[in-house]
Design a protein around this motif. Structure first.
Motif, mmCIF file in Angstrom:
data_model
loop_
_atom_site.group_PDB
_atom_site.id
_atom_site.type_symbol
_atom_site.label_atom_id
_atom_site.label_comp_id
_atom_site.label_asym_id
_atom_site.label_seq_id
_atom_site.Cartn_x
_atom_site.Cartn_y
_atom_site.Cartn_z
ATOM 1 N N TYR A 82 0.833 -1.202 0.000
ATOM 2 C CA TYR A 82 0.000 0.000 0.000
ATOM 3 C C TYR A 82 0.870 1.255 0.000
ATOM 4 O O TYR A 82 0.628 2.201 -0.759
ATOM 5 N N THR A 139 2.549 1.648 -3.408
ATOM 6 C CA THR A 139 1.614 2.155 -4.413
ATOM 7 C C THR A 139 1.378 3.646 -4.221
ATOM 8 O O THR A 139 1.340 4.417 -5.193
ATOM 9 N N GLN A 164 -4.988 -1.191 -2.508
ATOM 10 C CA GLN A 164 -4.106 -0.458 -3.418
ATOM 11 C C GLN A 164 -4.816 0.754 -4.026
ATOM 12 O O GLN A 164 -4.216 1.812 -4.190
#
Length: 590
Positions: free
Chosen positions: A433, A436, A468
């Motif tokens: 996460y 991203t 994401q």
């Protein structure tokens, strides 16, 4: 042409690189190139000078040719200006051609970059980025040792020069290599420029790995930079403007689109190795109510081979035949092959290499008005967007938080736009996460601050699921970049949006388009990750219990992986951090 008409026609143009021509009947008034055709042509509604204002007023039509890259547009623009000599183009006093790479016609050919090749030379190009070509030629000399010296110096040496000492020449001048061996190396260089890039990338990669293992890190870094330049040279598409067989005078390349009521054939023309012209023709279907005046009669509009079989004899009945004809499929027609063979035309359906790149470009021009079949229109409608012509995909790749990289790929009208691919090395953390979020924020910030020369996309596609996507939207909100984003995970193939989820059928064109973007982003990220990992990796990295510091101590003590391999278990245990079990594991795995 008035301002309103110009704006209307510009709005229908693709947001892609290419060349545009303002026409007054059959007369070319002006030729220009553009990174984005739509915006560039629209800018003529507010001319910057009286000369351009007069040109726009006289123009009745606008014709365009789409290219894969800005480099191709630059070369095509230059050739069209030379061919048509438009009244409103500024003519350069220094009208030099673009650099070429030449292998001279000598017993021991010389490799050189030139704008004026000697007679009899084998020539490749032209190329627009001289710096990249210089790096590629240096890499070729580093691997294959072709001479770069003048004929005078070559003929008057009695001992090898400095180029031999630093590995850039195999010194054929003093007999350090046989003529047969030297010509084999020359043949490898020719194969590289004819599209077989592995003859350079693979030796470079092996040499880089050897240098890293031997701790010659400066050498490894230089080879890495060469390898990056060679791969960029291969991927940019600039070399696609040359013919694979540069000795031929003319090659015509055909592309076919079956979209709409009437099929379209695009024709790209290359002369003496340079892309010089582009045409587009429609073919009239028998039941069409109003076939265009210039259309070709067509018996079967559902088969690309039949379209080509109908187009070729009717078109070339009124114009000179080329030396070569490249087609996306085998043309279907009685006696067509025999007719072309009797006329000395070589017909080819290339499957790979530079010629296949030219076919892709012709196909792109043939279907430039096509939207439904590539899924972009349906995708835009399903997601509530004005359009989804330009999609950017993002993915992250790493090995348990090491060598973390991100990819940013681009698709335009359903096709990969490789010149707009980007990649980014990220902070090392085992948090998808966070990775991203950093990747999308990097792209967004560059766009907002005007540091990214690419147009804003219509849609962002994140490889992943809801987590994401949330991370990506946090990055967009933090920077203030207003671009819609969705996510697509590999397992369920569910399209995740801020408003909900879509479970489209596996055969749906909308889903197929997103899958192509997602898969390409994943491939590009993994490729970059493997490149970074290979730059510093050795066989020791695959052994449990051997981390970066232990590897460094091992190589420092034994000099190389081969030295570690030859060491006894007792010698290995003398290294801090290596016990009996680790020593046995190293001996067993090496």
């Amino acid at each position: 042409m008035d301002e309103a008409t110009l704006r209307e026609r510009a709005s229908a143009l693709p947001a892609e690189p290419g060349v545009y021509q303002f026409l007054d009947g059959d007369r070319v008034l002006y030729v220009g190139k553009a990174v984005e055709l739509r915006d560039r042509v629209r800018s003529y509604a507010d001319p910057r000078s009286e000369r351009i204002r007069q040109m726009v007023a006289r123009a009745g039509e606008i014709d365009i040719a789409v290219t894969d890259t800005e480099s191709q547009a630059l070369l095509l623009e230059a050739n069209l200006i030379k061919r048509h000599r438009p009244r409103y183009n500024v003519r350069l006093k220094d009208d030099k051609s673009y650099p070429l790479v030449a292998l001279t016609d000598h017993d021991y050919p010389r490799l050189r970059i030139t704008r004026d090749p000697e007679g009899g030379s084998t020539v490749f190009g032209p190329f627009t980025d001289k710096g990249t070509v210089e790096t590629v030629c240096k890499a070729l000399r580093d691997i294959y040792g072709l001479r770069g010296c003048s004929d005078h110096k070559f003929a008057n040496r009695d001992r090898p020069c400095l180029d031999y000492d630093i590995g850039l020449c195999s010194a054929p001048c003093t007999g350090e290599i046989s003529r047969e061996g030297y010509l084999d190396d020359v043949a490898s260089v020719e194969r590289f420029f004819n599209g077989e890039t592995g003859v350079l990338t693979e030796p470079l990669r092996r040499e880089m790995e050897r240098a890293a293992q031997d701790e010659r890190f400066e050498r490894a870094a230089n080879l890495r930079d060469m390898l990056d330049a060679v791969e960029q040279f291969r991927e940019t598409g600039g070399e696609a403007v040359t013919q694979a067989d540069s000795q031929r005078r003319r090659t015509d390349v055909l592309g076919v689109s079956l979209a709409g009521r009437e099929p379209t054939v695009a024709l790209l023309r290359a002369e003496d190795g340079q892309l010089v012209d582009r045409e587009q023709h429609t073919l009239a279907v028998p039941d069409s109510d109003e076939p265009t005046e210039s259309a070709v009669e067509l018996p079967d509009a559902s088969d690309p081979g039949a379209v080509l079989g109908a187009f070729i004899p009717q078109y070339y009945a009124g114009t000179e035949l080329p030396d070569r004809l490249l087609c996306p499929e085998q043309p279907v027609g009685d006696g067509l092959d025999a007719w072309l063979a009797d006329a000395g035309v070589e017909l080819s359906v290339p499957g790979a290499g530079r010629e296949a790149t030219l076919i892709d470009l012709a196909m792109k021009n043939a279907r430039r008005d096509e939207r439904e079949r590539d899924g972009t229109t349906g995708l835009a409608a399903a997601l509530g967007l004005d359009r989804a012509d330009r999609i950017e995909g993002f993915d992250v790749s790493h090995a348990r938080g090491r060598d973390v990289v991100g990819s940013n790929v681009c698709f335009v009208d359903g096709a990969a736009e490789k010149s707009d691919y980007r990649r980014k090395k990220l902070t090392e953390t085992n948090d998808d996460y966070a990775n991203t979020r950093r990747l999308v924020e990097w792209r967004a910030r560059r766009a907002v601050e005007g540091r990214d020369d690419r147009p804003d996309p219509d849609l962002l596609l994140i490889d992943g699921g809801e987590g994401q996507l949330d991370a990506a939207r946090e990055a967009l909100d933090a920077v203030g970049w207003d671009v819609p984003a969705v996510a697509l995970a590999k397992a369920e193939e569910i399209v995740v949006t801020p408003e909900g989820e879509y479970d489209w059928d596996s055969g749906d064109e909308k889903l197929k388009l997103l899958q192509r973007v997602r898969d390409e982003a994943h491939r590009f990220a993994v490729q970059y990750h493997e490149t970074l990992r290979d730059e510093v990796s050795t066989a020791l990295d695959e052994i449990d219990g051997v981390g970066p510091e232990t590897r460094k101590r091992l190589l420092g003590r034994f000099g190389s992986v081969d030295g570690v391999r030859a060491a006894t278990a007792a010698e290995l245990q003398e290294i801090d951090g290596i016990g009996e079990q680790t020593a046995e594991r190293i001996s067993r795995q090496l």
